[in-house]
Design a protein around this motif. Structure first.
Motif, short mmCIF file in Angstrom:
data_model
loop_
_atom_site.label_atom_id
_atom_site.label_comp_id
_atom_site.label_asym_id
_atom_site.label_seq_id
_atom_site.Cartn_x
_atom_site.Cartn_y
_atom_site.Cartn_z
N ARG A 160 -6.88 4.98 4.52
CA ARG A 160 -7.84 4.23 3.71
C ARG A 160 -7.16 3.31 2.70
O ARG A 160 -7.74 2.33 2.25
N GLN A 161 -5.94 3.63 2.35
CA GLN A 161 -5.22 2.90 1.31
C GLN A 161 -5.06 1.42 1.67
O GLN A 161 -4.73 1.07 2.80
N GLY A 162 -5.30 0.57 0.68
CA GLY A 162 -5.11 -0.86 0.86
C GLY A 162 -6.26 -1.56 1.57
O GLY A 162 -6.23 -2.78 1.75
N GLU A 172 -6.72 9.91 4.17
CA GLU A 172 -6.68 9.19 2.90
C GLU A 172 -5.62 8.10 2.94
O GLU A 172 -5.81 7.00 2.40
N GLU A 173 -4.51 8.39 3.60
CA GLU A 173 -3.42 7.41 3.71
C GLU A 173 -3.89 6.16 4.46
O GLU A 173 -3.54 5.03 4.10
#
Length: 713
Positions: A246-248, A243-244
């Motif tokens: 995927r951020q941005g 998930e980290e």
């Protein structure tokens, strides 16, 4: 001599040679002038050799050292099986031709000093002579061992190493005739003396399964395993996108997305999305974000740069990156979230890119398609296949429409398509060839080619105008003299090529190939045109791509298997995130020329190794058909015989001595062999029935003789 002393001495010598009052001197004179004692002269010699190899100084034929323009040039020697060679000099567009008697004992790959003996003229290269070998490239040689009574010879697998290696008695590890071996060269010999060496490893007997390909792997120095430090880094690579991560990123998981590849492909590095609204196509080319896992200067990155490219041999792939990356987290596998670098383009009905966006994205592939299945839908309209993929049919139809538009636009501007059939080799479980056949391009493979070309051009143009350090795929304009020679040759077949202010435009070459299409001489005209051009390569500066008639071109679409793509992804991402500061721009300015040179060299090595394995398997396949007759076409005519190509892409030679019904003369103007008495003519494109007479796996050659049925006609 310490590193500090080396630097100091280099600086002293360079300053001395730049002094206008300096007169070129031999080594002994120079040592006395610098007041260097006899015992240190060997160190002075080493420093001079380093400066020569770096191209910073020169040495005359009489051994006098001075400025670079003193009369010698440093470069890399590329050998030929017939004994002659070429020397490539950095910064000089055309290689120097080195006749056999002037090679000075140099072997393929050696760094050498040459003197220029003639200037280029009338389409002929400049000619040179090797004065000295500065660095021997072939510390080890792989080849076929031939045992004599009291000594032996190693015949190199690499035919460009045109000399056998002498092995003294007791230095052969017990090898027998037929063993493939590794020989360490102990004496490189010279113009009149063969190299000498010691066998350090027996790879296996030539008849053992796998020995043949392994010998080629070793001969070309292809890496076989990844180091412990690389594998340790790979262990830390995750199996899934977090998930980290995927951020941005721009989330494109809702778009209908497919990959289209061959049935056997496992490293899927490009995916496609497409839509159409008001006559404008939105094409998304989504490329695996390899740099997320291969960070700069990490063991993985350094190994990838060293390899430069994945190598596709007939029975194996030697990947640039370990399989956990290339077949796992970096492969755009169906149903899995994947990180990508995407180029999304709005393209009008004339094929013009009206706007585009490059972004870091996350995607999820809906279907893993094959070229065969997509072609069955858009070309054959196969009902069963169409039913299986009915939700994707509108997408494939839009792909076909847009690809046709893009291809037509490239054709109009003069893009050249050399459509030589590639060879597909089918092997059994022991590596023996079961079938040799041409690898056919179909409508689906052309669609992917068209879309990748468009993405590569779009990215290259964007970064060229941003004036950011970058890597380009360039193909320089052909040398006018070589094109004039081509014009003279093709004129004998009734073709012409127009020059504009002494230059040839890509469209003229395209017209030539179109005019020769479906004629007996089509293959020859294509080969002559290709040989008249320069090689495409990687460069840090953009000079355009002649073959594609493109002003801007790069390689963006395959970072799993090509280092230049990975390198520019790193630059693009850095630019997207925060912009490149002055320090990072200076960093890339410093490294990109070397990255380009390394990538070009490794690409050349991979191409040669791939060709050698295919030639080897063709020999092995035809060995089973000795005495059998085949229908073929004359693909080449020379003064030593006829080359005949079979429908399966196998090519062999009918030596002129085998044409026993007459004495044949070679008509160079028309590329024909003409019988003195019968006036019988053998010419390009002529059908001919041949019998397989023999094969030579060492030389990778196949010999034919004319079939009697043909001779009796």
């Amino acid at each position: 001599m310490t590193e500090e002393q080396l630097i100091q001495r280099k600086t002293t010598l360079l300053a001395l040679f730049e002094d206008p009052a300096y007169v070129p001197m031999k080594l002994k004179e120079l040592a006395m002038f610098l007041d260097i004692p006899k015992e240190q002269r060997e160190d002075l010699k080493k420093v001079l050799d380093i400066l020569l190899a770096e191209g910073k100084i020169g040495v005359s034929q009489k051994g006098k050292y001075g400025k670079q323009d003193i009369g010698t040039i440093a470069g890399v020697f590329f050998g030929h099986a017939k004994g002659f060679g070429f020397v490539s000099v950095e910064g000089v567009d055309e290689d120097f031709f080195i006749p056999e008697e002037k090679t000075g004992g140099a072997l393929h790959g050696d760094t050498v000093l040459i003197s220029e003996e003639s200037k280029p003229e009338n389409g002929r290269r400049a000619e040179g002579r090797v004065i000295k070998v500065l660095d021997h490239a072939n510390k080890e040689i792989i080849g076929y061992y031939q045992k004599n009574k009291n000594f032996g010879f190693v015949i190199p697998d690499n035919q460009k190493l045109a000399k056998d290696v002498f092995v003294p008695q007791g230095k052969d590890m017990g090898a027998v005739t037929g063993h493939k071996v590794v020989v360490r060269v102990t004496d490189f010999g010279g113009p009149e003396k063969k190299p000498e060496g010691i066998i350090t490893e027996i790879i296996g007997h030539v008849n053992d399964p796998g020995t043949d390909i392994l010998s080629i792997v070793r001969a070309y120095g292809l890496p076989e395993e990844f180091s412990d430090s690389v594998m340790k880094q790979v262990e830390a690579v995750p199996d899934r996108v977090s998930e980290e991560e995927r951020q941005g990123r721009l989330d494109l998981r809702d778009l209908q997305t497919v990959t289209i590849d061959g049935e056997d492909a496992k490293d899927l590095d490009d995916a496609i999305t497409i839509s159409k609204k008001d006559g404008v196509y939105t094409l998304g080319v989504h490329i695996a974000d390899v740099t997320n896992y291969v960070t700069e200067y990490s063991p993985l990155d350094e190994e990838a740069l060293k390899r430069g490219t994945s190598v596709y041999l007939v029975d194996r792939v030697i990947p640039m990156l370990p399989h956990k990356l290339s077949n796992g987290i970096c492969s755009l596998n169906h149903g899995e979230d994947r990180l990508a670098l995407s180029c999304m383009m709005e393209i009008d009905g004339a094929g013009n890119v009206m706007g585009h966006r490059i972004a870091e994205t996350v995607i999820n592939v809906d279907r893993r398609m094959t070229y065969t299945a997509v072609n069955a839908i858009i070309t054959d309209h196969d009902e069963a296949v169409m039913k299986e993929y009915e939700d994707f049919i509108p997408m494939f139809e839009e792909m076909r429409e847009l690809a046709d538009i893009l291809r037509e636009k490239r054709k109009k501007r003069g893009s050249i398509d050399f459509d030589f059939p590639e060879t597909k080799v089918i092997l059994d479980e022991r590596g023996k060839p079961l079938e040799i056949k041409p690898y056919e391009r179909n409508a689906a493979t052309k669609i992917i080619e068209d879309f990748m070309l468009m993405a590569n051009e779009t990215v290259a143009e964007d970064y060229f105008w941003q004036e950011i350090p970058f890597l380009y795929r360039t193909h320089d304009n052909p040398d006018p003299e070589r094109m004039k020679s081509l014009a003279t040759l093709i004129n004998n077949f009734g073709y012409s090529i127009r020059f504009h202010n002494g230059e040839v435009y890509p469209k003229e070459v395209q017209k030539l190939l179109a005019n020769a299409e479906d004629t007996p001489e089509e293959a020859l005209i294509s080969r002559l045109a290709l040989r008249s051009m320069k090689q495409a390569r990687y460069t840090a500066g953009n000079t355009g791509h002649f073959g594609l008639a493109a002003k801007y071109y790069t390689h963006f679409t395959s970072p799993i298997r090509r280092y230049p793509d990975l390198q520019i992804h790193r630059i693009i991402k850095e630019n997207l995130r925060a912009g490149l500061n002055e320090k990072r721009i200076t960093h890339y300015d410093k490294i990109l020329s070397q990255v380009a040179a390394q990538s070009s060299a490794m690409e050349r090595r991979a191409d040669e190794a791939e060709r050698e394995t295919i030639k080897l398997k063709k020999c092995e396949y035809m060995e089973k058909h000795i005495g059998e007759a085949f229908d073929g076409v004359i693909s080449g005519v020379t003064n030593w015989g006829l080359y005949v190509e079979l429908p399966n892409t196998v090519e062999g030679l009918i030596h002129v001595n085998q044409l026993q019904d007459d004495y044949y003369h070679f008509d160079e103007e028309h590329y024909e062999l003409v019988g003195e008495r019968t006036k019988r003519v053998y010419k390009l494109g002529q059908p001919i029935r041949v019998i397989v007479a023999g094969t030579d796996k060492l030389l990778r050659t196949i010999d034919f003789i004319p079939a009697k049925e043909f001779d009796e006609e």
